[in-house]
Each structure stands twice: as structure tokens, then as C-alpha cells.
Design a protein around this motif. Structure first.
Motif, PDB file in Angstrom:
ATOM      1  N   PHE A  39       1.062  -0.948  -0.094  1.00 44.30           N
ATOM      2  CA  PHE A  39       0.502   0.321  -0.242  1.00 44.30           C
ATOM      3  C   PHE A  39       0.978   0.902   0.061  1.00 44.30           C
ATOM      4  O   PHE A  39       0.583   2.491   0.161  1.00 44.30           O
ATOM      5  CB  PHE A  39      -1.227  -0.094   1.680  1.00 44.30           C
ATOM      6  N   ASP A  94       0.421   3.506   3.412  1.00 44.44           N
ATOM      7  CA  ASP A  94       0.093   4.857   3.415  1.00 44.44           C
ATOM      8  C   ASP A  94      -1.769   4.404   4.041  1.00 44.44           C
ATOM      9  O   ASP A  94      -2.739   3.915   3.155  1.00 44.44           O
ATOM     10  CB  ASP A  94      -0.124   5.180   1.889  1.00 44.44           C
ATOM     11  N   ASN A  96      -3.680   6.472   5.346  1.00 43.59           N
ATOM     12  CA  ASN A  96      -4.799   7.364   5.042  1.00 43.59           C
ATOM     13  C   ASN A  96      -5.662   7.597   4.360  1.00 43.59           C
ATOM     14  O   ASN A  96      -4.912   6.924   3.101  1.00 43.59           O
ATOM     15  CB  ASN A  96      -3.875   8.849   5.496  1.00 43.59           C
ATOM     16  N   VAL A  97      -6.635   7.255   3.782  1.00 46.32           N
ATOM     17  CA  VAL A  97      -7.927   7.340   2.640  1.00 46.32           C
ATOM     18  C   VAL A  97      -7.376   8.963   1.722  1.00 46.32           C
ATOM     19  O   VAL A  97      -7.300  10.098   1.804  1.00 46.32           O
ATOM     20  CB  VAL A  97      -9.098   7.455   3.240  1.00 46.32           C
TER      21      VAL A  97
END
Lengths: 187, 269
Positions: A39, A94, A96-97
Motif C-alpha cells: 500500500f 499509506d 490514510n484515505v
């Protein structure tokens, strides 16, 4: 049009220009593989490069028996292993949206729901072991059969099947738990 | 059917590897065991229904780095061919008829002559100065080797040079400068990472600390950016705050990297 095996044979014989065709075909596929494991887009790009460095380094070991993609993913699997062993800096995801981007013709509610599902799935995948996640990604997102995955990972077909089942089983439980806690937060 | 067989059959079913006749048999077996015969379909729905997990488009430097690594490999191949014994190689060119035995004899002869000269020279020196001379000589030779290897077209040789530097004490300004240039400009990201680690160990040198700060903005690779940020945070180097501010303004900065760099910046101020 030359097959992947033919292209790789030419690379092995010293025609490095043929590697470009392999890069064009597989770089984004490998990027997707690494991204769904880590990700992290930037780390994934570096790992793709590492795979192509290995293709060049080990081209003399290429025998052309079996599918080229099996050999390629086997290199990718080894790159993944080395990365997680050596690079403490890169063990990050990562989490965080990203900011929502909604096109004019899109329904904001459905875009939000899609991002919510993606976030839930990412959370669920991160609870799997790396081995389980790898098998799940290769079967679900790359459409590979268990025989081929076993050849890539150099393990038995039954081991691959067991890992995939346990990954799905765990997802089932984690998905339910995350959905429940997510609903509670948004109430 | 035991638990393991159940897992294997379910795995076959979800991945579409169970023939239709075995599927009916499997469901029947589940029913007779008091389990829900629709369980395989439930697992398959979950498996097939997993979100596609869209992959971000790669940045512009991914393809550039690929071309650079192929070019570097070509250069390394040419260099290895030139220094080989075979046709087209430099050694083959100058010693076509004599080959390895001649070269071995010449090397041993040179060593013997060198040893004789060295022995005569040291006999002229007072005893106490010999050890320090020898150490200085070894250090000088190591420096020459490191500098040559850092400029080698082969990434393997350059990596070796950085590793040797890590293990060498008393590196002089020339080698430190060469390491800083390697950190800034080497096309291989792994070499730049190891150079950063090596220089971190030399951070008591103000020129090294300054070099690490300056390098932060020069890096395109997020791995190296993060490595440098972590090193500068460990050093408590507040001079890194301004370059971090400028780096954080970059539009092409990966979101995850940005968050991490912001945290480093916050802890530095």
C-alpha cells in the motif's frame, strides 16, 4: 509478435533492447502486485526496478521451460522477501484515505461508499500475514491458479490452498469486525 | 472429511478450481455433517467481491529509472568485457600469447622487487617510525581503492566501496566528499541508501551534517528522502527544517511520504 519466452531468450543472448517490451507489458502488473502488498506507491515503484535489476543479473539462469510470468513473479516474490528483511525504512503503508475526487457525473454517495469499502479492505488485508496476503493477491487480483502460485512460491499446492483459505477466513472475521466498528464510529 | 480437507476443498471452490461434479458432492458432504451447504458460495462471494484496490499511476521517474538501470548494466557489461582475458579484452590484447602464467610470474616478480625496496628503505628509518609509516601507507592505499571504486561504472563495485568506507576509520575529506557526491548523484537508489547510512556514522563532522541536510532536497527517491529525514531527526539537526518545508511543497510528493516528513519536521522544531 514474439512470446515472452522468446523475448527473454533474446535478452539472455545479449539483446537488452528486448527487455523494453517485457517492461512495457509487466511493469504495471508488478506495480499492482507490490502496491497491494505494501500500500505504498513509491516503495512499490522501487521494488519494480529491483525486479528488472534481477532479470538482468540472472538472465543467464533463465531456461525458458514453463511460463515466463511464473519466473518473473518468482523474482518478484524474492524481491519482496529481501525488501522486508532489509528495509526498515520502507515498512510503512499509506494508511490514510486519499482526498475524495468526485467527477461531475458521479454520485458522491457511491464514491464515498467505494472509498469506505477500499479502506475497510485495506485494514482487513493488513491483518493477514504476508504469506497469506501474497497468495490472496496472486489468486484474486492476478487470476493465477494454485499450481502456478506454488511454482512461484516454491511450495506445495496444498500449502497455497491452505494459505488462501485461511486468508479468506480471516478476512471474513476481520471484515465483519471492521464494518461493525466503522458503523459505530459514523453513528 | 477432516478440517484440512475442508480447507483445501473450500480453497479450490473459491478459486474456480473445483469441477462441477465434485462441487455437488462437497455440498452434500457439508449437509450431512450439519454444516451450511451454501458456505462455499458465501466464501466465494466474499472472494469475488473484494474491492479492486485501484493502483495509483506511477510517477514520471519510474520509467526514467528503468532506462537508467538498463544503461548502467550495459556500461558494466562493456567494462567487464574490456578487462577480460577473452577476445576484445584489454588483457587479451596486451598479452595474447602469454596469458595467465606470464601475468602471475610478473605479479610475483613485482612483489619481490617491492619487498626488497621496502626492506632497504625501512632499514634506513628509525624503528619507532616504521609502524606509523606502515599504517599511513595502508590508509593511503585504502583511500585510493575507495576513490577508484566509487567512480566505477559497476554498481556492485560502487556498493563495495561504500561498505568498505563504513568499516574504515579516519576517512579524510576527499573520501567524505566523494561519499556525499555518491549520496547526491549515484543513479542506484540502494547505493545512495547505504551512503546515507555511512555518512550518518560520520555526522560528528560538520561538513557531513551540512551535506546530509543539502542532500534532502536533491533526492527524488522517497526511500532516500525518508532515510535522510530519519537520520537528521536522530541527529536533532534543526537545519533540516527549511529543506523539509521546501520538500513538502512539492506537488509530486507521495501522500504517505508527505505525512512522514511532516512528522519529522514537527519533532525537529
Amino acid at each position: 509478435m514474439a512470446t515472452d519466452n522468446e523475448l527473454m531468450e533474446r535478452v539472455k543472448q545479449g539483446d537488452l533492447n528486448q527487455l523494453d517490451a517485457i517492461y512495457q507489458k509487466y511493469s504495471r502488473i508488478l506495480l499492482a502486485f507490490f502496491y497491494r502488498l505494501t500500500f505504498n506507491a513509491s516503495v512499490s515503484e522501487d521494488l519494480v526496478h529491483n525486479v528488472f535489476i534481477r532479470i538482468l543479473k540472472y538472465r543467464d539462469n533463465y531456461h525458458g521451460d514453463g511460463q515466463f510470468s511464473t519466473w518473473l513473479f518468482h523474482l518478484a516474490h524474492n524481491v519482496r522477501n529481501d525488501h522486508y528483511r532489509k528495509n526498515r525504512f520502507a515498512r510503512m503503508t499509506d494508511n490514510n484515505v486519499q482526498a475524495l475526487e468526485i467527477a461531475d457525473d458521479q454520485n458522491p454517495a457511491s464514491v464515498f461508499e467505494t472509498n469506505e469499502r477500499a479502506a475497510i479492505l485495506k485494514g482487513a488485508l493488513e491483518e493477514l500475514s504476508l504469506e497469506q496476503r501474497e497468495v490472496l493477491i496472486l489468486s484474486r487480483y492476478h487470476g493465477l491458479k494454485y499450481r502456478e502460485i506454488a511454482d512461484i512460491l516454491k511450495c506445495s499446492e496444498n500449502t497455497v490452498k491452505a494459505r488462501n483459505f485461511r486468508a479468506i477466513e480471516k478476512l471474513r472475521h476481520v471484515y465483519r469486525r471492521l464494518e461493525t466498528s466503522h458503523e459505530q464510529e459514523t453513528v | 472429511m477432516n478440517k484440512k480437507q475442508f480447507e483445501l476443498r473450500m480453497a479450490e471452490y473459491v478459486n474456480g478450481e473445483m469441477p462441477a461434479d465434485r462441487e455437488a458432492e462437497f455440498r452434500d458432504l457439508l449437509r450431512r455433517r450439519g454444516l451450511d451447504p451454501d458456505l462455499p458460495s458465501e466464501y466465494k462471494r466474499l472472494f469475488d467481491g473484494l474491492d479492486p484496490l485501484d493502483v495509483p499511476e506511477p510517477g514520471p521517474w519510474m520509467d526514467r529509472e528503468y532506462r537508467a538501470l538498463v544503461e548502467e548494466y550495459r556500461t558494466d557489461l562493456r567494462r567487464r568485457k574490456w578487462t577480460s582475458d577473452g577476445p576484445g579484452g584489454r588483457r587479451g590484447l596486451f598479452f595474447p600469447a602469454f596469458g595467465r602464467p606470464f601475468r602471475l610470474a610478473a605479479t610475483l616478480g613485482l612483489l619481490l622487487v617491492g619487498a626488497l625496496i621496502g626492506s632497504w628503505w625501512t632499514s634506513l628509518r628509525p624503528p619507532g617510525g616504521r609502524m606509523s609509516d606502515l599504517l599511513a601507507e595502508v590508509r593511503g592505499m585504502k583511500k585510493t581503492v575507495i576513490m577508484a571504486m566509487l567512480n566505477n561504472p559497476s554498481a556492485t563495485e560502487r556498493m563495495k566501496a561504500v561498505r568498505i568506507s563504513q568499516e574504515t576509520e579516519g576517512l579524510d575529506d576527499d573520501v567524505i566528499q566523494a561519499l556525499l557526491e555518491t549520496l547526491d548523484y549515484d543513479p542506484n537508489v540502494n547505493i545512495r541508501l547505504v551512503a546515507a547510512e555511512t555518512l550518518a556514522g560520520l555526522a560528528q563532522n560538520p561538513a557531513v551534517r551540512q551535506g546530509l541536510v543539502v542532500s534532502l532536497e536533491r533526492q527524488e527517491s522517497p526511500l532516500v528522502q525518508l532515510a535522510l529525514a530519519d537520520i537528521l531527526l536522530a541527529l536533532g539537526e534543526k537545519q533540516a527544517v527549511s529543506p523539509l518545508d521546501r520538500l513538502l511543497q512539492r506537488k509530486d510528493l507521495d501522500y504517505g511520504i508527505k505525512l512522514r516528513l511532516e512528522k519529522v519536521r514537527q519533532r525537529l522544531i
